[in-house]
Design an enzyme around this catalytic site. Structure first.
Site, PDB file in Angstrom:
ATOM      1  N   GLU A 213       1.005  -1.200   0.139  1.00  0.00           N
ATOM      2  CA  GLU A 213       0.110  -0.075   0.053  1.00  0.00           C
ATOM      3  C   GLU A 213       0.811   1.301  -0.041  1.00  0.00           C
ATOM      4  OE1 GLU A 213      -2.906  -0.361   3.066  1.00  0.00           O
ATOM      5  OE2 GLU A 213      -4.199  -1.815   2.149  1.00  0.00           O
ATOM      6  N   GLU A 312      -6.177  -7.506  -1.003  1.00  0.00           N
ATOM      7  CA  GLU A 312      -6.895  -7.219   0.477  1.00  0.00           C
ATOM      8  C   GLU A 312      -8.338  -6.691   0.009  1.00  0.00           C
ATOM      9  OE1 GLU A 312      -5.253  -4.594   3.308  1.00  0.00           O
ATOM     10  OE2 GLU A 312      -3.340  -5.355   3.040  1.00  0.00           O
TER      11      GLU A 312
END
Length: 407
Positions: A213, A312
């Site tokens: 991320e 995710e």
């Protein structure tokens, strides 16, 4: 000035831009073939990288403080090295055990994504982190192999923080790409790749993720793409069965079309994370709005020239759990769903439909990895095991109670 590598990659990609899986170079006898097998996985979150909302029991001890720590950096800084090491050792040995891996395998999971921070491998003066995580990563690989599970090793936090979120290890400003932080990260990637591409891990490790991320709008994207290329060039020559996993940095996948890493690259996988709760307008959407967004996400994934895994995602429709707030501090919108035993049949059905729709759309790409296998707090929509227990997450994963929403 453009380098020869970037110019070559640009023209190579221009030739292959309209292709998807058909032009991805096939691996020789792959341990896991992303072009023919679907990733159906789960994250081992909150274990080797602390996240206060996954294990609130570790952070409630600070509740009387005026400025309590919210991340692993602060946890270690406030407790001091000895006490932090003692508490973390107890956490590592108990939060996940071999029996958890056996249970996860029984669900039909085939891939685990295991987050680990850079500090497991490299700590310098001024950083309060304590170590010990590498031992448990090695133990996890042993358990995974025993139960037929494959593993992504996910570098979840990097020096300086790639996003300023607690999941990077340190909340606050983004310091990655400053000073020597990228060089340090590449040194860690080199260590991880050299170790986990060795023969004893060949049947279990199928991917190394370069950074989790990275926040694209807070970073230099050209530097990020160059970092990913450098990491790819470290990992790829060492193994024909360990993919390099790069994250989309929360930018449109088309922005990667002219990056330095071509989507046709041997053993390259794009990781995208798709949540619909971290801003107030997302939390207040209707179920139909959420489902329509999932359909659009599926279209984007299906049209990407990359092998794309949704690494995710969750069944969460509301931003509603202890310590977990949205990027704009949105919180407690929607039903307070912290006790799954109190859910109405209507709410169970809504979450199940949301999950089923995501499963269908994410498998238009190379598959999915749920966040997370379990939690230590009142967060049932994040807890795959609890959702399975209550019949909200399909078992088997292909079981459907609802017709396809996206058509």
């Amino acid at each position: 000035m453009l380098s020869f590598t970037s110019v070559f990659s640009f023209f190579l990609h221009a030739l292959l831009l309209k292709t998807a899986f058909s032009y991805v170079i096939k691996r020789n006898n792959p341990v896991f073939d992303y072009t023919s097998e679907k990733v159906r996985g789960v994250n081992i979150g909150g274990w080797l990288v602390l996240e206060n909302w996954i294990t609130p029991q570790l952070f409630t001890q600070f509740s009387s403080m005026s400025n309590p720590p919210t991340d692993e950096w602060g946890f270690c800084e406030v407790l001091g090295a000895d006490e932090a090491a003692s508490q973390l050792a107890a956490h590592y040995s108990s939060f996940y055990t071999e029996s958890d891996f056996a249970t996860i395998a029984s669900w039909g999971v085939n891939v685990l994504r295991i987050p680990i921070g850079y500090w497991a491998f490299n700590v310098v003066d001024g950083e309060p982190y304590v170590q010990g995580q590498e031992y448990w990563l090695d133990q996890a690989l042993t358990w995974a192999e025993q139960y037929g599970l494959k593993v992504w090793i996910d570098l979840h936090g990097v020096p300086g923080s790639q996003n300023g979120f607690e999941n990077s290890g340190k909340t606050g400003s983004i310091g990655w790409q400053q000073n020597d932080t990228v060089t340090r990260t590449l040194d860690i990637i080199t260590y991880v790749a050299n170790k986990y591409t060795q023969s004893q891990y060949a049947s279990v490790v199928i991917g190394i993720e370069t950074v989790n991320e990275p926040l694209g709008y807070g970073l230099d994207m050209d530097q990020l793409k160059q970092y990913d290329l450098d990491a790819y060039n470290i990992v790829n020559p060492l193994s024909s069965s360990v993919a390099t996993i790069i994250h989309d940095a929360y930018v449109d996948l088309s922005i990667w079309d002219y990056g330095v890493v071509s989507p046709s690259s041997y053993n390259l996988v794009m990781d995208v994370h798709r949540y619909q709760l971290y801003e107030s307008d997302e939390c207040s959407k209707t179920l139909d709005d959420h489902l329509s967004d999932v359909c659009s996400i599926g279209d984007s994934i299906a049209s990407s020239p990359y092998i794309t895994v949704t690494g995710e995602w969750s069944g969460t429709l509301a931003d509603c759990t202890i310590f977990e707030e949205g990027v704009d501090s949105s919180t407690f919108i929607g039903p307070n769903s912290g006790d799954i035993s109190t859910w109405t049949d209507e709410y169970k059905g809504a979450v199940r439909l949301f999950i089923e729709t995501q499963l269908d759309q994410f498998e238009r790409g190379a598959g999915w990895i749920y966040w997370t296998a379990k939690t230590g707090g009142p967060s049932p929509t994040w807890d795959m095991g609890l959702l399975i227990e209550y019949g909200v997450f399909p078992q088997p994963f292909t079981d459907r109670q609802y017709s396809s929403y996206c058509g």
